[in-house]
Scaffold this motif. Structure first.
Motif, PDB file in Angstrom:
ATOM      1  N   GLY A 229      35.711  21.732  31.379  1.00  0.00           N
ATOM      2  CA  GLY A 229      35.798  22.154  29.735  1.00  0.00           C
ATOM      3  C   GLY A 229      34.936  22.386  28.622  1.00  0.00           C
ATOM      4  O   GLY A 229      34.454  22.216  27.583  1.00  0.00           O
ATOM      5  N   GLY A 230      33.470  22.469  29.282  1.00  0.00           N
ATOM      6  CA  GLY A 230      31.615  22.810  28.260  1.00  0.00           C
ATOM      7  C   GLY A 230      30.405  21.574  28.930  1.00  0.00           C
ATOM      8  O   GLY A 230      30.333  21.347  28.133  1.00  0.00           O
ATOM      9  N   PRO A 275      42.807  19.489   9.345  1.00  0.00           N
ATOM     10  CA  PRO A 275      43.328  20.309  10.905  1.00  0.00           C
ATOM     11  C   PRO A 275      42.142  19.844  12.515  1.00  0.00           C
ATOM     12  O   PRO A 275      41.363  19.513  12.224  1.00  0.00           O
ATOM     13  CB  PRO A 275      42.768  21.978  10.948  1.00  0.00           C
ATOM     14  N   TYR A 276      42.859  19.059  13.410  1.00  0.00           N
ATOM     15  CA  TYR A 276      42.785  18.629  14.567  1.00  0.00           C
ATOM     16  C   TYR A 276      41.666  19.357  15.159  1.00  0.00           C
ATOM     17  O   TYR A 276      40.313  18.969  15.888  1.00  0.00           O
ATOM     18  CB  TYR A 276      43.582  17.908  15.363  1.00  0.00           C
ATOM     19  N   GLN A 277      41.067  20.575  15.389  1.00  0.00           N
ATOM     20  CA  GLN A 277      39.731  21.263  15.377  1.00  0.00           C
ATOM     21  C   GLN A 277      39.271  21.375  15.393  1.00  0.00           C
ATOM     22  O   GLN A 277      37.908  21.164  15.643  1.00  0.00           O
ATOM     23  CB  GLN A 277      40.228  23.445  15.378  1.00  0.00           C
ATOM     24  N   LEU A 278      38.485  20.926  13.700  1.00  0.00           N
ATOM     25  CA  LEU A 278      37.707  20.261  13.142  1.00  0.00           C
ATOM     26  C   LEU A 278      36.712  18.698  13.736  1.00  0.00           C
ATOM     27  O   LEU A 278      36.137  20.011  13.756  1.00  0.00           O
ATOM     28  CB  LEU A 278      37.597  20.272  11.430  1.00  0.00           C
ATOM     29  N   LEU A 280      37.723  18.290  16.739  1.00  0.00           N
ATOM     30  CA  LEU A 280      37.343  18.790  18.472  1.00  0.00           C
ATOM     31  C   LEU A 280      35.277  19.429  17.800  1.00  0.00           C
ATOM     32  O   LEU A 280      34.992  19.705  19.006  1.00  0.00           O
ATOM     33  CB  LEU A 280      37.904  19.902  18.996  1.00  0.00           C
ATOM     34  N   MET A 281      35.274  20.160  16.491  1.00  0.00           N
ATOM     35  CA  MET A 281      34.156  20.816  16.873  1.00  0.00           C
ATOM     36  C   MET A 281      33.888  20.271  16.739  1.00  0.00           C
ATOM     37  O   MET A 281      31.787  20.720  16.949  1.00  0.00           O
ATOM     38  CB  MET A 281      34.272  22.031  15.806  1.00  0.00           C
ATOM     39  N   TYR A 284      29.900  19.544  19.640  1.00  0.00           N
ATOM     40  CA  TYR A 284      28.917  20.702  19.833  1.00  0.00           C
ATOM     41  C   TYR A 284      28.095  21.349  19.078  1.00  0.00           C
ATOM     42  O   TYR A 284      27.304  21.672  18.303  1.00  0.00           O
ATOM     43  CB  TYR A 284      30.325  22.356  19.329  1.00  0.00           C
ATOM     44  N   LEU A 285      28.704  21.366  17.249  1.00  0.00           N
ATOM     45  CA  LEU A 285      27.736  21.289  16.137  1.00  0.00           C
ATOM     46  C   LEU A 285      27.002  20.585  15.493  1.00  0.00           C
ATOM     47  O   LEU A 285      25.455  20.469  15.757  1.00  0.00           O
ATOM     48  CB  LEU A 285      29.107  20.788  14.319  1.00  0.00           C
TER      49      LEU A 285
END
Lengths: 313, 349
Positions: A229-230, A275-278, A280-281, A284-285
């Motif tokens: 997963g990166g 949103p959960y994606q925020l 997760l980002m 990386y940010l």
């Protein structure tokens, strides 16, 4: 108040250390390669291979530490391939690294499917057990954090000190730093630039593979597709963040893992309002942000990505 | 033993390089087929048949080649100027997202203009996504390899957020996918009852335009000069930063078009499993083509046929499908090595 409680809870920091472990292995491995002047973009694939090979060895009956050793050996071999292509042949380290990642990943998947044809639930092994009770229990907060870790995490922490010692206090470390900074001068001193770089890439890749194996042998008990997963790419960012220093690499890995652990807890605390994606980002940010901040004073090894050919400028 | 630069690469040798690389890859593939216990001739026969053997096979290969041509061009353009764009996958999804948004939002765009608007939106989104890392590179010296790689994850998470949130299709039975593009926003089919669509034409036109740009225009010359030696280019008075930013817009734009080609040509809507790795596939295509824009067309056909053919091979003789990725990765590494020996010769002593 709730947030402060969370920040000082031993549970959070036990999680942080567990998330950080594969990153510590990977970042140390990448750091060794880059200190010798070789960028290793094969890391994502090498970690995948370590995860698969280490797990498969244990699944076939080897004990857990043998699994770690088998993973390291696989990493060593892939490192040798990357080293041969980029050091004596001097191929583009960017493109070769991507090729190594593709090759190591797809070979791992190929081998996994070949040895274990179609199953709906992935077969599992008995992973490393937490350390549990011991003399460290006497230390109030730290004891609890350590008790929840497995042995490979302690190995990772010990390796930080070992790599720092070797790099700065031994002739071998001096040779590695020299071929990464000024290969012509190293060559003039009678150091084999090719030999030192090859060794560094092999040892570094072995560490990456052990980082991958931690995932299948300790963090989880099975091998999944895309399980890296990166994480490998994050390690590359962490090396820049760490300014190529082992101590700071540990710090960076812990910081990254902290945001990763916090992200799941923040998600629970906000109860799906965002949103959960925020969340997760976020890691990386932050990695990109850290790169921007650190790059201004980054002390790149001067010969990073520059192939060395005797008598050619 | 040492490597010695050749004064000149014989033309025959540079032509032979891709052939030799692919040959080496297929020999290694044969070993893997043997290990998995299948017959090598039967497996490769099934592969060729699966990629070219019927009207359906051929159109599937061409359909798959279109996005690979665009991501391959994206990599070729960027690598020529030594901008290491490893983020084509993210730019592809960014382009696809913008295309779907323009196509499905109630903006009142007339039907006749909808497809051009969708295409433009995808290209612009892809270009802007690479512009960020390019600015960070030229202004702050941040390595673009890492930033473009990390952006892939950010874009994919953003797409996931959009297709589970504001852009989710309420008719999709709970599946996370975007709304479907209206007919007017779709790329037309080239052959009825197949999936082959005008994305292929778009890719071929792009290859032609990039070829002209690289060989006949000032920008193309500047790009190659910057790629060969940024210091010399700066000394010659070129705005290296400006060239980098233009390259970023073009390269990211091409990858964005690959996303447009997929949503407007093949699926009609956006999901998170739309690309089976066209981003990294593009890097392989560009290297097989030795960064030549017209060579990219051939490289993309080659890689697409490996993927489509390997699927058929896997079904016919029971070799794990991942053999396609192994073949593609090995051909990339063999190609790099072969290119080196076209430029250098091995000398004793």
């Amino acid at each position: 108040m709730e947030f402060i409680d969370l920040l000082i809870s031993a549970g959070l920091w036990a999680t942080v250390l567990r998330i950080a472990t594969p990153l510590i292995f990977g970042t140390l491995g990448e750091l060794i390669c880059e200190r010798a002047g070789v960028l290793n973009l094969g890391i994502e694939g090498i970690m995948t291979m370590g995860a698969m090979v280490g797990w498969m060895a244990v699944f076939q009956g080897a004990d857990l530490w043998t699994g770690i050793a088998v993973a390291a050996a696989a990493g060593l071999l892939v490192g040798l391939l990357h080293g041969l292509l980029t050091v004596p042949l001097g191929l583009s380290q960017h493109v070769t690294g991507l090729g190594i990642t593709m090759l190591a990943t797809s070979l791992s998947y190929f081998a996994y499917r070949l040895l274990l044809p179609e199953t709906t639930t992935p077969p599992s092994i008995t992973p490393f057990a937490p350390l549990g009770d011991g003399w460290w229990q006497a230390v109030p907060w730290l004891g609890e954090v350590i008790g929840q870790q497995t042995a490979p995490t302690l190995l990772a922490l010990a390796l930080v000190a070992l790599v720092a010692w070797v790099l700065y206090r031994t002739p071998a470390g001096l040779a590695v730093r020299m071929v990464g900074e000024n290969p012509a001068a190293a060559d003039a001193q009678g150091i084999s630039v090719t030999g030192v770089r090859l060794m560094a890439v092999m040892v570094g890749s072995a560490l990456m593979a052990v980082g991958g194996a931690f995932l299948t042998l300790s963090a989880f008990n099975a091998f999944f597709f895309n399980m890296m997963g990166g994480r490998g790419w994050i390690c590359i960012a962490l090396v820049v963040f760490a300014s190529w220093r082992p101590g700071k690499a540990l710090l960076g890995a812990l910081l990254f893992a902290f945001f990763d652990a916090l992200q799941t807890r923040l998600q629970q605390m906000t109860g799906g309002a965002l949103p959960y994606q925020l969340f997760l980002m976020l890691p990386y940010l932050l990695s990109i942000l850290a790169l921007v901040v650190m790059s201004r004073r980054a002390a790149y090894p001067q010969a990073l990505m520059v192939p060395f050919r005797k008598g050619e400028r | 033993m040492r490597l010695e630069r050749r004064a000149e690469t014989p033309a025959v040798l540079s032509m032979a390089v891709p052939v030799l690389a692919l040959l080496a890859a297929f020999i290694i593939g044969a070993l893997l087929i043997l290990i998995s216990g299948a017959s090598v001739p039967a497996a490769y026969a099934a592969m060729v048949d699966g990629a070219f053997g019927s009207r359906f096979a051929l159109t599937e290969t061409l359909t798959r080649a279109a996005p690979l041509m665009l991501t391959g061009l994206a990599a070729a353009v960027a690598f020529r100027a030594r901008l290491w764009n490893i983020g084509a996958e993210g730019q592809l999804y960014g382009g696809a997202l913008a295309a779907v948004w323009i196509g499905t939002a109630p903006l009142g765009i007339p039907d006749a203009l909808l497809l051009p608007a969708v295409i433009l939106a995808g290209a612009v989104a892809g270009g802007l996504l690479l512009l960020g890392p390019a600015v960070l590179k030229t202004r702050f010296g941040v390595d673009e390899v890492v930033t473009t790689l990390l952006l892939n994850f950010i874009v994919l998470l953003f797409v996931s957020m959009m297709i589970e949130g504001p852009m989710k299709d309420p008719m999709a039975m709970g599946w996370p996918q975007s709304e479907t593009l209206p007919m007017a926003a779709e790329l037309p089919r080239l052959i009825p009852r197949t999936r082959l669509h005008a994305g292929l034409i778009m890719a071929l036109v792009a290859a032609g335009l990039i070829y002209v740009m690289m060989t006949r225009t000032v920008l193309g010359f500047e790009m190659r000069a910057v790629g060969a030696s940024p210091r010399a280019a700066r000394f010659a008075g070129m705005g290296v930063g400006r060239v980098m930013l233009l390259v970023a817009l073009i390269s990211g734009g091409l990858a964005g078009l690959a996303g447009v080609s997929e949503v407007a040509g093949r699926t009609g809507y956006l999901t998170l499993d739309m690309s089976p790795g066209y981003g990294t596939g593009g890097v392989v295509v560009a290297m097989l083509a030795q960064l030549h824009p017209l060579g990219v067309v051939l490289g993309a056909l080659m890689v697409a046929s490996i993927f489509v053919g390997a699927d058929a091979m896997s079904r016919a003789v029971g070799v794990p499908t991942y053999i396609a990725d192994v073949l593609v990765a090995v051909s990339l590494l063999c190609m790099l090595t072969a290119m080196l020996f076209a430029r250098y010769r091995l000398r004793r002593g």
